[in-house]
Design a protein around this motif. Structure first.
Motif, PDB file in Angstrom:
ATOM      1  N   THR A  27       0.820  -1.212   0.000  1.00  0.00           N
ATOM      2  CA  THR A  27       0.000   0.000   0.000  1.00  0.00           C
ATOM      3  C   THR A  27       0.853   1.260   0.000  1.00  0.00           C
ATOM      4  O   THR A  27       0.324   2.364  -0.018  1.00  0.00           O
ATOM      5  CB  THR A  27      -0.911   0.011   1.244  1.00  0.00           C
ATOM      6  N   TYR A  28       2.169   1.113   0.048  1.00  0.00           N
ATOM      7  CA  TYR A  28       3.066   2.269   0.032  1.00  0.00           C
ATOM      8  C   TYR A  28       4.021   2.159  -1.161  1.00  0.00           C
ATOM      9  O   TYR A  28       4.152   1.109  -1.775  1.00  0.00           O
ATOM     10  CB  TYR A  28       3.866   2.347   1.341  1.00  0.00           C
ATOM     11  N   GLY A  29       4.697   3.280  -1.462  1.00  0.00           N
ATOM     12  CA  GLY A  29       5.622   3.297  -2.593  1.00  0.00           C
ATOM     13  C   GLY A  29       4.881   3.359  -3.910  1.00  0.00           C
ATOM     14  O   GLY A  29       3.647   3.528  -3.957  1.00  0.00           O
ATOM     15  N   PRO A  30       5.594   3.212  -5.020  1.00  0.00           N
ATOM     16  CA  PRO A  30       4.948   3.300  -6.329  1.00  0.00           C
ATOM     17  C   PRO A  30       4.036   2.112  -6.626  1.00  0.00           C
ATOM     18  O   PRO A  30       3.194   2.178  -7.520  1.00  0.00           O
ATOM     19  CB  PRO A  30       6.143   3.317  -7.306  1.00  0.00           C
ATOM     20  N   GLY A  31       4.239   1.008  -5.884  1.00  0.00           N
ATOM     21  CA  GLY A  31       3.379  -0.151  -6.116  1.00  0.00           C
ATOM     22  C   GLY A  31       3.969  -1.145  -7.090  1.00  0.00           C
ATOM     23  O   GLY A  31       3.363  -2.186  -7.363  1.00  0.00           O
ATOM     24  N   TRP A  32       5.167  -0.860  -7.621  1.00  0.00           N
ATOM     25  CA  TRP A  32       5.814  -1.786  -8.553  1.00  0.00           C
ATOM     26  C   TRP A  32       7.330  -1.648  -8.468  1.00  0.00           C
ATOM     27  O   TRP A  32       7.845  -0.649  -7.985  1.00  0.00           O
ATOM     28  CB  TRP A  32       5.342  -1.529  -9.989  1.00  0.00           C
ATOM     29  N   GLU A  33       8.025  -2.684  -8.909  1.00  0.00           N
ATOM     30  CA  GLU A  33       9.480  -2.690  -8.966  1.00  0.00           C
ATOM     31  C   GLU A  33       9.916  -3.316 -10.278  1.00  0.00           C
ATOM     32  O   GLU A  33       9.200  -4.129 -10.861  1.00  0.00           O
ATOM     33  CB  GLU A  33      10.076  -3.496  -7.794  1.00  0.00           C
ATOM     34  N   CYS A  34      11.116  -2.932 -10.726  1.00  0.00           N
ATOM     35  CA  CYS A  34      11.636  -3.477 -11.981  1.00  0.00           C
ATOM     36  C   CYS A  34      12.097  -4.920 -11.797  1.00  0.00           C
ATOM     37  O   CYS A  34      12.545  -5.312 -10.710  1.00  0.00           O
ATOM     38  CB  CYS A  34      12.812  -2.639 -12.485  1.00  0.00           C
ATOM     39  N   HIS A  35      12.005  -5.693 -12.872  1.00  0.00           N
ATOM     40  CA  HIS A  35      12.498  -7.063 -12.849  1.00  0.00           C
ATOM     41  C   HIS A  35      14.023  -7.067 -12.732  1.00  0.00           C
ATOM     42  O   HIS A  35      14.696  -6.054 -12.963  1.00  0.00           O
ATOM     43  CB  HIS A  35      12.084  -7.800 -14.135  1.00  0.00           C
ATOM     44  N   HIS A  36      14.582  -8.229 -12.359  1.00  0.00           N
ATOM     45  CA  HIS A  36      16.033  -8.422 -12.283  1.00  0.00           C
ATOM     46  C   HIS A  36      16.660  -8.106 -13.644  1.00  0.00           C
ATOM     47  O   HIS A  36      16.224  -8.596 -14.682  1.00  0.00           O
ATOM     48  CB  HIS A  36      16.327  -9.883 -11.919  1.00  0.00           C
ATOM     49  N   GLY A  37      17.663  -7.232 -13.623  1.00  0.00           N
ATOM     50  CA  GLY A  37      18.325  -6.853 -14.877  1.00  0.00           C
ATOM     51  C   GLY A  37      17.771  -5.593 -15.506  1.00  0.00           C
ATOM     52  O   GLY A  37      18.196  -5.216 -16.611  1.00  0.00           O
ATOM     53  N   PHE A  38      16.867  -4.923 -14.795  1.00  0.00           N
ATOM     54  CA  PHE A  38      16.298  -3.669 -15.286  1.00  0.00           C
ATOM     55  C   PHE A  38      16.441  -2.595 -14.211  1.00  0.00           C
ATOM     56  O   PHE A  38      16.507  -2.897 -13.013  1.00  0.00           O
ATOM     57  CB  PHE A  38      14.820  -3.843 -15.670  1.00  0.00           C
TER      58      PHE A  38
END
Length: 256
Positions: free
Chosen positions: A72-83
């Motif tokens: 519920t905090y932060g942008p709600g997503w993260e980049c995959h490994h290698g990005f």
């Protein structure tokens, strides 16, 4: 005496109705779509996968090469490994140069052993003859083998004088003299031991010491001439007065 119960009941309930009317706006507050009332305190919050935008809960847009974090905090997503995240909106590929490898975190890269980072490339370390690679993150990338010293970008042989040997010191001369010799003008000169002396391996001094009962005189050792009521001290190379006597003009005189 007759009491009108209806009037009493009305008088009792009137404050309660007034309180309920005052609280009506709060009770009637609507929870927007894709939101839920907070588990503690007042108000509401957006559900997982949504973020507050202009008093509404809008779906999180997960960019390509990313995954939803279900938080519920932060942008709600993260980049995959290698990005790597760019401008909080995109995930771009981490370009790993030749002779490089991706860090286990998946967010950066390093150069292979034998290479060093120059901007966005990995350049090969030029290893001189008689040199070897160092596993150091900072500082020099190579060092010279035993018997050699770094001179510019090469390894030159260390000139060890006769009667000398290589040492492992980091500072000072890379060689030391054998026992019985001392450094003098870049060479190992023999210690000249006078009569009534013996070799004394010390970091300072002449390299020799007078035997017990003798004292240094010039460059040699002379027998100690002790006055009466005296004895040799702990060193064996000086004298001192016996108890109840004191030194006076080279003699040991009785204390008053």
């Amino acid at each position: 005496m007759f009491v009108n119960t209806r009037l009493l009941w009305g008088a009792f309930m009137a404050p309660i109705f007034a309180l309920l009317l005052f609280a009506m706006p709060a009770l009637a507050q609507t929870v927007p779509e894709n939101a839920s009332a907070k588990s503690y305190g007042d108000g509401w919050e957006c559900n997982v996968g949504y973020r507050l935008t202009d008093e509404t809960c809008a779906a999180i847009v997960v960019p390509e090469n990313a995954y939803q974090t279900n938080r519920t905090y932060g942008p709600g997503w993260e980049c995959h490994h290698g990005f790597r995240k760019i401008n909080e909106t995109d995930c771009v590929t981490i370009v790993v140069p030749d002779s490089g490898f991706l860090d286990p975190s998946g967010e950066r890269w390093h150069c292979l052993r034998g290479f060093f980072k120059v901007d966005d490339t990995c350049q090969k370390i030029v290893l001189p003859e008689n040199g070897y690679l160092l596993d150091a993150t900072y500082g020099p990338a190579w060092a010279c083998g035993r018997g050699f010293e770094k001179v510019g970008d090469s390894c030159s042989a260390i000139a060890v004088p006769v009667n000398g040997y290589l040492n492992d010191t980091v500072y000072g001369l890379p060689w030391s003299c054998e026992r019985g010799f001392f450094e003098q003008d870049g060479l190992c000169a023999a210690v000249d031991i006078p009569e009534f002396a013996y070799f004394h391996d010390a970091a300072f001094g002449e390299g020799w010491k007078c035997q017990r009962g003798y004292e240094v005189l010039g460059e040699g050792c002379e027998a100690i001439n002790m006055p009466a009521n005296a004895h040799l001290d702990r060193s064996g190379n000086r004298w001192e007065c016996n108890r109840n006597f004191q030194k006076s003009k080279g003699l040991c005189v009785l204390r008053n």
